[in-house]
Design a protein around this motif. Structure first.
Motif, PDB file in Angstrom:
ATOM      1  N   LEU A 104      -7.070   3.978   4.750  1.00 19.26           N
ATOM      2  CA  LEU A 104      -7.476   2.839   5.574  1.00 19.26           C
ATOM      3  C   LEU A 104      -7.526   3.220   7.050  1.00 19.26           C
ATOM      4  O   LEU A 104      -8.454   2.836   7.782  1.00 19.26           O
ATOM      5  CB  LEU A 104      -6.500   1.675   5.375  1.00 19.26           C
ATOM      6  N   TRP A 105      -6.513   3.958   7.501  1.00 19.70           N
ATOM      7  CA  TRP A 105      -6.471   4.363   8.911  1.00 19.70           C
ATOM      8  C   TRP A 105      -7.715   5.174   9.285  1.00 19.70           C
ATOM      9  O   TRP A 105      -8.242   5.043  10.389  1.00 19.70           O
ATOM     10  CB  TRP A 105      -5.210   5.179   9.180  1.00 19.70           C
ATOM     11  N   LYS A 106      -8.202   5.947   8.361  1.00 21.80           N
ATOM     12  CA  LYS A 106      -9.357   6.805   8.635  1.00 21.80           C
ATOM     13  C   LYS A 106     -10.686   6.056   8.567  1.00 21.80           C
ATOM     14  O   LYS A 106     -11.667   6.490   9.190  1.00 21.80           O
ATOM     15  CB  LYS A 106      -9.393   7.968   7.641  1.00 21.80           C
ATOM     16  N   LEU A 138       0.828  -1.201   0.000  1.00 28.77           N
ATOM     17  CA  LEU A 138       0.000   0.000   0.000  1.00 28.77           C
ATOM     18  C   LEU A 138       0.866   1.257   0.000  1.00 28.77           C
ATOM     19  O   LEU A 138       1.883   1.329   0.696  1.00 28.77           O
ATOM     20  CB  LEU A 138      -0.900   0.007   1.235  1.00 28.77           C
ATOM     21  N   LYS A 139       0.449   2.236  -0.768  1.00 29.35           N
ATOM     22  CA  LYS A 139       1.119   3.524  -0.749  1.00 29.35           C
ATOM     23  C   LYS A 139       0.682   4.309   0.479  1.00 29.35           C
ATOM     24  O   LYS A 139      -0.317   3.986   1.120  1.00 29.35           O
ATOM     25  CB  LYS A 139       0.787   4.299  -2.024  1.00 29.35           C
ATOM     26  N   ASP A 140       1.416   5.368   0.809  1.00 26.34           N
ATOM     27  CA  ASP A 140       1.130   6.150   2.017  1.00 26.34           C
ATOM     28  C   ASP A 140      -0.294   6.672   2.025  1.00 26.34           C
ATOM     29  O   ASP A 140      -0.975   6.639   3.059  1.00 26.34           O
ATOM     30  CB  ASP A 140       2.122   7.313   2.145  1.00 26.34           C
ATOM     31  N   GLU A 141      -0.762   7.149   0.877  1.00 25.78           N
ATOM     32  CA  GLU A 141      -2.119   7.699   0.837  1.00 25.78           C
ATOM     33  C   GLU A 141      -3.173   6.604   1.028  1.00 25.78           C
ATOM     34  O   GLU A 141      -4.237   6.847   1.612  1.00 25.78           O
ATOM     35  CB  GLU A 141      -2.361   8.452  -0.475  1.00 25.78           C
ATOM     36  N   GLU A 142      -2.863   5.381   0.570  1.00 22.87           N
ATOM     37  CA  GLU A 142      -3.788   4.261   0.776  1.00 22.87           C
ATOM     38  C   GLU A 142      -3.819   3.845   2.239  1.00 22.87           C
ATOM     39  O   GLU A 142      -4.892   3.522   2.789  1.00 22.87           O
ATOM     40  CB  GLU A 142      -3.375   3.086  -0.100  1.00 22.87           C
ATOM     41  N   LYS A 143      -2.647   3.856   2.882  1.00 24.44           N
ATOM     42  CA  LYS A 143      -2.600   3.550   4.314  1.00 24.44           C
ATOM     43  C   LYS A 143      -3.370   4.589   5.118  1.00 24.44           C
ATOM     44  O   LYS A 143      -4.068   4.266   6.085  1.00 24.44           O
ATOM     45  CB  LYS A 143      -1.143   3.482   4.785  1.00 24.44           C
TER      46      LYS A 143
END
Length: 388
Positions: free
Chosen positions: A19-21, A11-16
């Motif tokens: 997901l975190w949100k 996962l790229k940073d923006e995808e992580k």
């Protein structure tokens, strides 16, 4: 092409961040049990994270039962820890008395003993939150946070199907849980399929509720993580593939270190190194306890097999130890080279790297020799050993 190889793509940073949100967080059993073992500082951060995420947390039924089955033992374990510290203090004072030929009533010795015991009691009052299995504020907090958020679990027939499937998966080393295969016999036959049951629950919840999932675990074994050359890349590829195919949703994992670092980082706070050290220390103790249990079982089985078979088992274990040592050497070299890539490297660090590289080469040579011996022995043996 992405759709064909999606499980291989980290996962790229923006995808992580997405997901975190939005994802639902699931914590493994040891995360809850370690709340009793943690210092106040670490415990408060983790409970604070769960509180902040309380609208997006969920607990598999198997985790709930594991937690309650082991909770009392862990409480007693943490209480005993401080009792042992007091015993060790008395032993240390006695050693000082004997080796320095001092009298027990010496004022300096009495002062030292008083200082150590006061320090122990101060830490105990600060960090040992639960001293009574009935009056348990940690349990009260968990019951509040997860009220109405525990899975229904599987019935007896469903569990039998999972166990049958697990036998086949473990033989083929399909994650998760195959590293627990040794628990299937003897006194450890209590939770050999626990990880697989939890995994099935997570998939069922995601599929039913149409939710992306994040799994937070203390487990560092290869049947959860994709580990290459000693470095953890991410969740096992097979897990992501299975999860996506069955749920059409996203799945990610965090170790406890990374979860707390991410949580604190989102608040703009740099995590205290002492917390990371504590998390690693506790995980080491858990791994050691599990290792000791498996080692005892291993020795029992070793006594039941022939000499040639014993040699094969021991060679396999030696290869594993050598490979582990070499992974540490590679990580050390990579870490030092990265640290000094933007500055002049001191001579002593250069020497350290060079010595580590030489030891790495020697380690590879030992592995190769062990592998050659192993191949010769296995050629002579008609059966296949499956210890560990």
């Amino acid at each position: 092409m992405k759709d064909a190889i999606r499980e291989y793509l980290e996962l790229k940073d923006e995808e992580k961040e997405e997901l975190w949100k939005n994802a639902v967080f699931v914590f493994d059993t040891n995360v809850f049990l370690n709340l009793y073992r943690y210092s106040k500082k670490t415990r408060d951060i983790l409970l604070g994270a769960m509180e902040q995420l309380r609208d997006r947390i969920w607990m598999p039924n198997h985790v709930a039962h594991e937690f309650m089955e082991n909770r009392v033992e862990v409480i007693f374990e943490t209480i005993d820890r401080y009792e042992r510290l007091h015993e060790e203090t008395n032993s240390f004072i006695q050693v000082c008395t004997d080796m320095l030929r001092m009298k027990k009533e010496d004022s300096e010795l009495l002062g030292l003993k008083n200082y150590i015991e006061t320090w122990i009691d101060t830490n105990k009052r600060r960090d040992l939150l639960v001293t009574d299995v009935i009056d348990d504020p940690i349990l009260d907090k968990i019951l509040d946070l997860f009220d109405g958020k525990v899975g229904r679990g599987f019935d007896e027939e469903e569990i039998k199907k999972i166990i049958n499937e697990g036998n086949d998966r473990y033989e083929k080393k399909i994650p998760p849980g195959y590293k627990d295969a040794a628990k299937k016999k003897g006194v450890l036959d209590n939770n050999a399929y626990g990880d697989l049951i939890v995994w099935k629950e997570i998939i069922h919840f995601s599929e039913t509720e149409k939710k992306d999932m994040i799994y937070v675990t203390h487990d560092q074994k290869e049947d959860w993580w994709n580990i290459k050359r000693g470095k953890t890349v991410g969740p096992r590829i097979e897990l992501r593939k299975e999860f996506t195919e069955k749920t059409k949703n996203k799945f990610h994992m965090y170790s406890m270190n990374n979860f707390i670092s991410r949580f604190e980082g989102n608040k703009g706070v740099k995590i205290d190194q002492s917390i990371i050290d504590e998390l690693q220390s506790i995980q080491f103790l858990i791994n050691k306890k599990n290792y000791d249990n498996l080692k005892n079982k291993y020795l029992e089985e070793l006594n039941e097999i022939g000499i040639e078979e014993r040699k094969i088992v021991r060679l396999n274990e030696r290869i594993k130890r050598l490979e582990k040592s070499n992974r540490k050497r590679r990580n050390s070299i990579i870490g030092l080279e990265k640290k000094y890539e933007m500055q002049e490297m001191p001579d002593d660090i250069k020497t350290l790297i060079e010595n580590t590289k030489n030891n790495l080469i020697k380690g590879e040579e030992k592995i190769e020799k062990c592998q050659q011996r192993l191949n010769m022995l296995e050629t002579k043996e008609s059966g296949q050993l499956t210890f560990w």
